[in-house]
Write a protein that holds these residues in place. Structure first.
Motif, short mmCIF file in Angstrom:
data_model
loop_
_atom_site.label_atom_id
_atom_site.label_comp_id
_atom_site.label_asym_id
_atom_site.label_seq_id
_atom_site.Cartn_x
_atom_site.Cartn_y
_atom_site.Cartn_z
N LYS A 195 13.69 17.62 -19.40
CA LYS A 195 12.72 16.83 -20.16
C LYS A 195 11.35 16.89 -19.49
CE LYS A 195 14.81 14.55 -23.63
NZ LYS A 195 14.27 14.44 -24.99
N ASP A 196 10.33 17.04 -20.32
CA ASP A 196 8.97 17.03 -19.82
C ASP A 196 8.57 15.58 -19.54
OD1 ASP A 196 6.38 17.43 -19.15
OD2 ASP A 196 5.74 18.30 -21.05
N LYS A 197 8.47 15.26 -18.26
CA LYS A 197 8.18 13.87 -17.89
C LYS A 197 6.73 13.48 -18.14
CE LYS A 197 11.72 14.04 -14.28
NZ LYS A 197 12.02 13.92 -12.82
N LYS A 198 5.88 14.47 -18.27
CA LYS A 198 4.46 14.21 -18.49
C LYS A 198 3.94 13.21 -17.46
CE LYS A 198 4.39 15.27 -23.42
NZ LYS A 198 4.07 14.82 -24.76
N GLU A 199 4.24 13.47 -16.21
CA GLU A 199 3.90 12.51 -15.17
C GLU A 199 2.78 13.02 -14.28
OE1 GLU A 199 7.32 11.53 -12.90
OE2 GLU A 199 8.03 10.02 -14.29
N GLY A 200 1.96 12.07 -13.87
CA GLY A 200 1.01 12.29 -12.79
C GLY A 200 1.31 11.26 -11.72
N PHE A 201 0.38 11.08 -10.82
CA PHE A 201 0.62 10.16 -9.71
C PHE A 201 -0.63 9.34 -9.46
CE2 PHE A 201 3.13 13.99 -9.12
CZ PHE A 201 4.40 13.48 -8.92
N VAL A 261 3.53 8.05 -12.68
CA VAL A 261 3.19 7.29 -13.88
C VAL A 261 2.94 8.26 -15.01
CG1 VAL A 261 2.21 5.31 -12.64
CG2 VAL A 261 0.75 7.24 -13.23
N LYS A 262 2.86 7.75 -16.24
CA LYS A 262 2.60 8.60 -17.40
C LYS A 262 1.15 9.05 -17.40
CE LYS A 262 6.14 6.62 -20.42
NZ LYS A 262 6.42 5.94 -21.70
N THR A 263 0.95 10.22 -17.99
CA THR A 263 -0.40 10.77 -18.05
C THR A 263 -1.23 10.07 -19.11
OG1 THR A 263 0.37 12.48 -19.58
CG2 THR A 263 0.35 13.04 -17.25
N GLY A 264 -2.55 10.19 -18.96
CA GLY A 264 -3.47 9.61 -19.93
C GLY A 264 -4.34 8.54 -19.30
N TRP A 265 -5.18 7.93 -20.16
CA TRP A 265 -6.06 6.86 -19.70
C TRP A 265 -5.31 5.53 -19.73
CZ3 TRP A 265 -10.73 6.89 -17.47
CH2 TRP A 265 -11.48 8.06 -17.55
N ASN A 266 -5.54 4.71 -18.72
CA ASN A 266 -4.94 3.39 -18.68
C ASN A 266 -5.77 2.49 -17.78
OD1 ASN A 266 -3.03 1.29 -19.15
ND2 ASN A 266 -1.42 2.83 -19.31
N ARG A 267 -5.36 1.21 -17.73
CA ARG A 267 -6.09 0.21 -16.95
C ARG A 267 -5.22 -0.31 -15.84
NH1 ARG A 267 -7.79 -5.49 -19.53
NH2 ARG A 267 -5.54 -5.69 -19.46
N ILE A 268 -5.77 -0.35 -14.66
CA ILE A 268 -5.06 -0.89 -13.50
C ILE A 268 -5.60 -2.28 -13.19
CG2 ILE A 268 -4.77 -0.65 -11.00
CD1 ILE A 268 -4.48 2.29 -11.36
N ARG A 269 -4.69 -3.24 -12.98
CA ARG A 269 -5.09 -4.60 -12.58
C ARG A 269 -4.49 -4.91 -11.22
NH1 ARG A 269 -3.03 -10.07 -13.57
NH2 ARG A 269 -1.33 -9.23 -14.84
N LEU A 270 -5.32 -5.35 -10.32
CA LEU A 270 -4.88 -5.78 -9.00
C LEU A 270 -5.07 -7.28 -8.91
CD1 LEU A 270 -6.54 -2.84 -8.57
CD2 LEU A 270 -5.47 -3.12 -6.32
N THR A 271 -4.03 -7.99 -8.56
CA THR A 271 -4.09 -9.44 -8.50
C THR A 271 -3.50 -9.92 -7.18
OG1 THR A 271 -3.40 -11.49 -9.59
CG2 THR A 271 -1.87 -9.63 -9.71
N LYS A 294 -8.92 -7.80 -10.07
CA LYS A 294 -9.80 -6.64 -10.16
C LYS A 294 -9.22 -5.65 -11.16
CE LYS A 294 -13.44 -4.45 -8.46
NZ LYS A 294 -14.80 -5.04 -8.44
N PHE A 295 -10.08 -5.09 -12.01
CA PHE A 295 -9.65 -4.13 -13.03
C PHE A 295 -10.32 -2.78 -12.76
CE2 PHE A 295 -9.27 -8.29 -14.87
CZ PHE A 295 -8.08 -8.25 -15.56
N LYS A 296 -9.52 -1.74 -12.95
CA LYS A 296 -10.02 -0.38 -12.78
C LYS A 296 -9.49 0.50 -13.90
CE LYS A 296 -12.18 -0.32 -8.67
NZ LYS A 296 -13.51 0.26 -8.39
N GLY A 297 -10.36 1.33 -14.45
CA GLY A 297 -9.90 2.34 -15.39
C GLY A 297 -9.51 3.60 -14.64
N VAL A 298 -8.45 4.25 -15.06
CA VAL A 298 -7.97 5.44 -14.35
C VAL A 298 -7.45 6.46 -15.38
CG1 VAL A 298 -5.65 4.50 -14.03
CG2 VAL A 298 -6.47 6.30 -12.50
N GLU A 299 -7.77 7.73 -15.14
CA GLU A 299 -7.22 8.82 -15.93
C GLU A 299 -6.19 9.56 -15.10
OE1 GLU A 299 -8.53 12.74 -18.57
OE2 GLU A 299 -9.89 11.93 -17.04
N VAL A 300 -4.97 9.58 -15.58
CA VAL A 300 -3.88 10.24 -14.87
C VAL A 300 -3.63 11.59 -15.53
CG1 VAL A 300 -1.48 10.08 -14.11
CG2 VAL A 300 -2.87 8.01 -14.30
N LYS A 301 -3.73 12.66 -14.75
CA LYS A 301 -3.49 14.01 -15.24
C LYS A 301 -2.16 14.52 -14.72
CE LYS A 301 -8.39 15.19 -15.59
NZ LYS A 301 -9.45 16.14 -15.18
N LYS A 302 -1.53 15.35 -15.52
CA LYS A 302 -0.20 15.86 -15.19
C LYS A 302 -0.22 16.63 -13.88
CE LYS A 302 3.65 18.52 -17.08
NZ LYS A 302 4.13 19.32 -18.22
#
Length: 541
Positions: free
Chosen positions: A297-303, A332-342, A349-357
């Motif tokens: 299966k293609d996991k489509k994962e980045g780190f 984690v899955k690839t694509g754009w997402n939002r990271i929240r640190l609490t 704190k919020f950060k936008g991150v782009e995860v590439k395969k």
């Protein structure tokens, strides 16, 4: 004569004036002057990588126009038998470009990958190189192209027609009807390498002429392939319809079995949507091979690697909890997402991150002391991955969905009455009188009346059911409640409500809030000044 003599004297004077230069300075040969001995260039030969096979219609020599359709028909049959050919072998290589060697050959003049010289070619022919077929220039890709729509060429025009379509090989010929049910077929294969041609002749019945072209097609295949072939099979367990590529050429879908693969070491790639590509090699020099490939299966994962100051902050990717900082190479899955640190007693704190395969995205956040609830006046970007603005958009989409349902059910309600219009004729008292007068007996009148009444009541019930689902509002009927209409109103109300909740002049999308101060300006971090009504946006999330 008196004019030529002074010219000769002038030319002699010029030569005498140049004589001291010749005596003082050396006289160079052109190769010495340009120092060709010090320069060098190796022999470089590049060979063709692809050839094209063109298939043309056959000429009808019978004069019988009723069988003209066979002209393009035979070409189609030949194409069907040869279109699976993607690779051929030719020991006689044809150079595409040649650079001849000159000068002293040193270590710095080595030829590059994909280029050849006489010594290297001789080693290749002696079998001293173990190359894959994709690197061996004797293995060529073959492009098979039919031209059924062209006029059938004769022998005198096949060369210009081949040049027009850039054909290395051309298949053409003619057919002629002999007797009542006999046909003579002649097919020629012409090669541009040396202008040679081979003719294949076959006599058969008109009805079976298509089927019996198989022997000619197999002979043409054997000549084009130019080398012994092996059987190659590929299976991918239960994952059918995986695409198989051999040396970059598509050869079919799994489960696959081909008997016309050239002997050699081939590069193989198997791909299927949703699975990881399988890339490998297969050695067909000694015999047939079968591959049974377990696709994964293609996991489509980045780190992501996440650190914070101070450490120990909880990390969420969207709504997924990842752990506490520091985090190193979390898949984690690839694509754009939002990271929240609490973290307790600190502002989220919020950060936008782009995860590439296959790549690692690094995130660092510095948390400040404070309370998130009071820091973010509007919580719409704080704890939920979906904001009030998102809910407003979703509600608007819901309104459009229920409007489509409203339109559909009202259409069905109208159709319920329209469908019975040809059947029901009793629409008023005058129509009832006409039916009574035209009926031969009272029994016939009653049967017709009750039948039309039954059809009408059935349509009426359908109309009411559809209208109760859809609802209706119009000038002459007012507003009639229905499921679709009620849901439309609810969705519109939710759209307005969520939109109003999202209206906040102090809303901050990501990470930085307006500063509440008594003076109008205050110095904040990063040596920048911000006013009470200004919000700084670092990201688009």
């Amino acid at each position: 004569m008196r004019f030529r003599f002074p010219k000769k004297i002038s030319a002699f004077a010029v030569l005498l004036s140049l004589l001291p230069l010749a005596i003082v300075g050396p006289i160079y040969g052109i190769d010495e002057y340009y120092r060709f001995q010090e320069l060098s260039s190796p022999e470089r030969i590049q060979f063709e990588k692809e050839r094209k096979l063109c298939i043309f219609p056959l000429r009808n020599l019978s004069g019988d126009k009723n069988i003209d359709f066979y002209s393009a028909g035979y070409a189609s049959v030949v194409y069907s038998g040869l279109k699976s050919l993607v690779q051929i072998y030719d020991e006689s290589l044809i150079p595409k470009s040649i650079q001849y060697a000159y000068g002293a050959q040193g270590e710095s003049t080595r030829i590059r990958e994909g280029e050849w010289d006489a010594k290297k070619l001789e080693k290749l022919r002696r079998g001293e190189y173990n190359l894959t077929t994709s690197r061996d220039p004797r293995y060529l890709s073959l492009k098979v192209q039919p031209y059924e729509g062209e006029v059938a060429p004769d022998e005198g025009f096949i060369i210009p027609v081949s040049r027009k379509f850039d054909c290395f090989y051309a298949i053409y010929g003619e057919f002629e009807k002999k007797g009542k049910d006999e046909i003579q077929i002649r097919i020629r294969l012409r090669s541009s390498k040396d202008g040679s041609k081979k003719e294949f002749s076959h006599k058969t019945s008109v009805r079976r002429s298509y089927q019996e072209l198989g022997t000619i097609i197999e002979e043409i295949r054997r000549i084009l392939l130019g080398k012994t072939t092996q059987t190659f099979s590929v299976k991918t367990s239960q994952h059918y319809d995986s695409l198989v590529f051999l040396d970059g050429n598509y050869i079919g879908k799994t489960p696959l079995r081909r008997t016309d693969i050239l002997a050699g070491v081939h590069d193989v790639r198997v791909t299927k949507n949703g699975f990881e590509d399988w890339i490998g090699q297969v050695d067909l020099r000694d015999g047939p091979k079968e591959l049974n490939i377990p696709l994964e299966k293609d996991k489509k994962e980045g780190f992501v690697t996440i650190t914070s100051e101070p450490s120990g902050a909880k990390v969420y990717l969207g709504s997924e909890y990842l752990g506490t900082t520091p985090l190193a190479k979390i898949p984690v899955k690839t694509g754009w997402n939002r990271i929240r640190l609490t973290m307790e007693d600190h502002v989220d704190k919020f950060k936008g991150v782009e995860v590439k395969k296959g790549e690692t995205a690094e995130v660092f956040a510095k948390l400040r002391l404070g309370d998130s609830v009071t820091y973010y006046k509007n919580r719409k970007y704080l704890f939920l991955d979906h904001t009030y603005d998102d809910f407003a958009i979703y509600s608007l989409y819901g309104t459009l969905f229920f409007y489509a349902g409203y339109y559909y059910f009202n259409y069905r309600a109208d159709q319920a009455f329209e469908s019975i219009r040809p059947t029901v004729t009793i629409t008023n008292f005058v129509a009832l009188q006409n039916l009574a007068q035209s009926s031969p007996s009272q029994q016939t009148f009653l049967m017709s009346y009750f039948y039309q009444e039954h059809v009408y009541q059935h349509a009426r019930n359908q109309f009411n059911n559809y209208r109760s689902l859809g609802g209706n509002f119009a000038r002459h009927t007012g507003i009639q409640g229905g499921l679709m209409l009620d849901c439309m109103g609810l969705m519109l109300a939710l759209t307005v409500t969520f939109y109003a909740l999202g209206l906040d002049s102090e809303t901050v999308e990501v990470g930085t809030a307006p500063v509440k101060t008594v003076p109008s300006y205050v110095k904040v971090y990063d040596n920048q000044y911000e006013t009470e009504s200004f919000a700084k946006f670092k990201m688009r999330f």
